[in-house]
Design a protein around this motif. Sequence first.
Motif, mmCIF file in Angstrom:
data_model
loop_
_atom_site.group_PDB
_atom_site.id
_atom_site.type_symbol
_atom_site.label_atom_id
_atom_site.label_comp_id
_atom_site.label_asym_id
_atom_site.label_seq_id
_atom_site.Cartn_x
_atom_site.Cartn_y
_atom_site.Cartn_z
ATOM 1 N N TRP A 38 11.784 -5.602 25.969
ATOM 2 C CA TRP A 38 11.831 -6.945 25.402
ATOM 3 C C TRP A 38 12.749 -7.909 26.148
ATOM 4 C CZ3 TRP A 38 8.486 -9.148 22.380
ATOM 5 C CH2 TRP A 38 7.681 -8.353 21.570
ATOM 6 N N ARG A 39 13.426 -7.458 27.203
ATOM 7 C CA ARG A 39 14.271 -8.408 27.935
ATOM 8 C C ARG A 39 13.386 -9.449 28.622
ATOM 9 N NH1 ARG A 39 16.385 -4.705 32.951
ATOM 10 N NH2 ARG A 39 14.321 -4.215 33.721
ATOM 11 N N ARG A 40 14.007 -10.456 29.186
ATOM 12 C CA ARG A 40 13.266 -11.587 29.736
ATOM 13 C C ARG A 40 12.232 -11.163 30.783
ATOM 14 N NH1 ARG A 40 14.388 -16.940 29.182
ATOM 15 N NH2 ARG A 40 16.385 -16.427 28.266
ATOM 16 N N SER A 41 12.544 -10.169 31.596
ATOM 17 C CA SER A 41 11.605 -9.711 32.620
ATOM 18 C C SER A 41 10.828 -8.468 32.187
ATOM 19 C CB SER A 41 12.365 -9.411 33.913
ATOM 20 O OG SER A 41 13.280 -8.356 33.702
ATOM 21 N N GLY A 42 10.927 -8.107 30.927
ATOM 22 C CA GLY A 42 10.245 -6.915 30.429
ATOM 23 C C GLY A 42 8.763 -7.147 30.198
ATOM 24 N N PRO A 43 7.995 -6.093 30.072
ATOM 25 C CA PRO A 43 6.549 -6.234 29.932
ATOM 26 C C PRO A 43 6.064 -6.740 28.575
ATOM 27 C CG PRO A 43 7.151 -3.923 29.901
ATOM 28 C CD PRO A 43 8.394 -4.690 30.212
ATOM 29 N N LEU A 44 6.832 -6.576 27.520
ATOM 30 C CA LEU A 44 6.362 -7.038 26.209
ATOM 31 C C LEU A 44 6.602 -8.522 25.974
ATOM 32 C CD1 LEU A 44 7.209 -4.097 23.791
ATOM 33 C CD2 LEU A 44 5.039 -4.681 24.859
ATOM 34 N N ARG A 45 7.555 -9.109 26.664
ATOM 35 C CA ARG A 45 7.836 -10.542 26.475
ATOM 36 C C ARG A 45 6.630 -11.407 26.848
ATOM 37 N NH1 ARG A 45 12.822 -13.612 26.117
ATOM 38 N NH2 ARG A 45 13.696 -11.685 25.350
ATOM 39 N N PRO A 46 6.002 -11.206 28.029
ATOM 40 C CA PRO A 46 4.824 -12.022 28.330
ATOM 41 C C PRO A 46 3.624 -11.680 27.456
ATOM 42 C CG PRO A 46 5.389 -10.637 30.223
ATOM 43 C CD PRO A 46 6.439 -10.447 29.183
ATOM 44 N N GLU A 47 3.506 -10.429 27.022
ATOM 45 C CA GLU A 47 2.412 -10.078 26.114
ATOM 46 C C GLU A 47 2.527 -10.868 24.812
ATOM 47 O OE1 GLU A 47 -0.237 -8.287 26.539
ATOM 48 O OE2 GLU A 47 0.261 -7.424 28.473
ATOM 49 N N TRP A 48 3.749 -11.032 24.350
ATOM 50 C CA TRP A 48 3.959 -11.786 23.125
ATOM 51 C C TRP A 48 3.734 -13.277 23.357
ATOM 52 C CZ3 TRP A 48 4.473 -10.358 18.216
ATOM 53 C CH2 TRP A 48 4.869 -11.326 17.302
ATOM 54 N N ALA A 49 4.224 -13.798 24.476
ATOM 55 C CA ALA A 49 4.135 -15.233 24.741
ATOM 56 C C ALA A 49 2.703 -15.681 25.015
ATOM 57 C CB ALA A 49 5.032 -15.596 25.917
ATOM 58 N N GLN A 50 1.932 -14.882 25.749
ATOM 59 C CA GLN A 50 0.601 -15.306 26.157
ATOM 60 C C GLN A 50 -0.516 -14.606 25.397
ATOM 61 O OE1 GLN A 50 0.561 -14.435 30.309
ATOM 62 N NE2 GLN A 50 2.127 -15.939 30.797
ATOM 63 N N GLY A 51 -0.187 -13.579 24.661
ATOM 64 C CA GLY A 51 -1.208 -12.758 24.028
ATOM 65 C C GLY A 51 -1.762 -13.371 22.760
ATOM 66 N N GLY A 52 -2.922 -12.869 22.391
ATOM 67 C CA GLY A 52 -3.543 -13.258 21.137
ATOM 68 C C GLY A 52 -3.065 -12.364 20.012
ATOM 69 N N THR A 53 -3.819 -12.359 18.947
ATOM 70 C CA THR A 53 -3.439 -11.590 17.764
ATOM 71 C C THR A 53 -3.412 -10.087 18.043
ATOM 72 O OG1 THR A 53 -4.465 -13.296 16.406
ATOM 73 C CG2 THR A 53 -4.012 -11.184 15.349
ATOM 74 N N ALA A 57 -0.081 -7.813 17.900
ATOM 75 C CA ALA A 57 -0.038 -6.695 16.949
ATOM 76 C C ALA A 57 0.273 -5.387 17.668
ATOM 77 C CB ALA A 57 -1.368 -6.595 16.209
ATOM 78 N N ALA A 58 -0.303 -5.192 18.845
ATOM 79 C CA ALA A 58 -0.028 -3.982 19.614
ATOM 80 C C ALA A 58 1.434 -3.942 20.053
ATOM 81 C CB ALA A 58 -0.953 -3.893 20.821
ATOM 82 N N ALA A 59 2.001 -5.089 20.420
ATOM 83 C CA ALA A 59 3.418 -5.137 20.802
ATOM 84 C C ALA A 59 4.309 -4.796 19.615
ATOM 85 C CB ALA A 59 3.769 -6.510 21.365
ATOM 86 N N LEU A 96 -2.317 -2.127 27.831
ATOM 87 C CA LEU A 96 -2.695 -1.901 29.228
ATOM 88 C C LEU A 96 -4.106 -2.393 29.517
ATOM 89 C CD1 LEU A 96 -1.224 1.629 29.960
ATOM 90 C CD2 LEU A 96 -0.509 -0.541 30.945
ATOM 91 N N LEU A 97 -5.032 -2.086 28.634
ATOM 92 C CA LEU A 97 -6.411 -2.523 28.853
ATOM 93 C C LEU A 97 -6.573 -4.021 28.648
ATOM 94 C CD1 LEU A 97 -8.414 0.371 27.174
ATOM 95 C CD2 LEU A 97 -7.948 -0.002 29.599
ATOM 96 N N GLY A 98 -5.779 -4.600 27.765
ATOM 97 C CA GLY A 98 -5.853 -6.035 27.528
ATOM 98 C C GLY A 98 -5.298 -6.844 28.682
#
Length: 116
Positions: A38-53, A57-59, A96-98
């Motif tokens: 969840w840090r600024r350069s972590g993989p879940l931060r952009p998933e949350w910022a740009q991702g859909g529902t 939810a997966a994050a 990963l698939l998304g």
Amino acid sequence: MGAISTVGQPARAAPEPLPLPFAAFAVLPAGAALWTLWRRSGPLRPEWAQGGTVRRAAAVVLTGTLVAVPAILVLGRTAATLLVWLLGGAAGVVLLLGGRDRVGSAPGADDVRAPR
């Protein structure tokens, strides 16, 4: 005649919780993983910022899994730990698939200028 009596059978004992050093060994890596994801350069931060529902939810499920697996493991519930771990793996696969359909769609990817 076919009934089995449980009288005289020892009761199944509840699983023992893990001792404190093992509990710390289970919880500290999970905290480090949460910080890394969840840090600024972590993989879940952009998933949350740009991702859909679905991606959000997966994050959330993946984050909840990182909290729940060590907690359930410390309590001594190995079967529940395995089920929660598999749920987190499924959420990771969704992420990963998304991410495959976003190739070249990073912020600023549209702003490519031709060389002069």
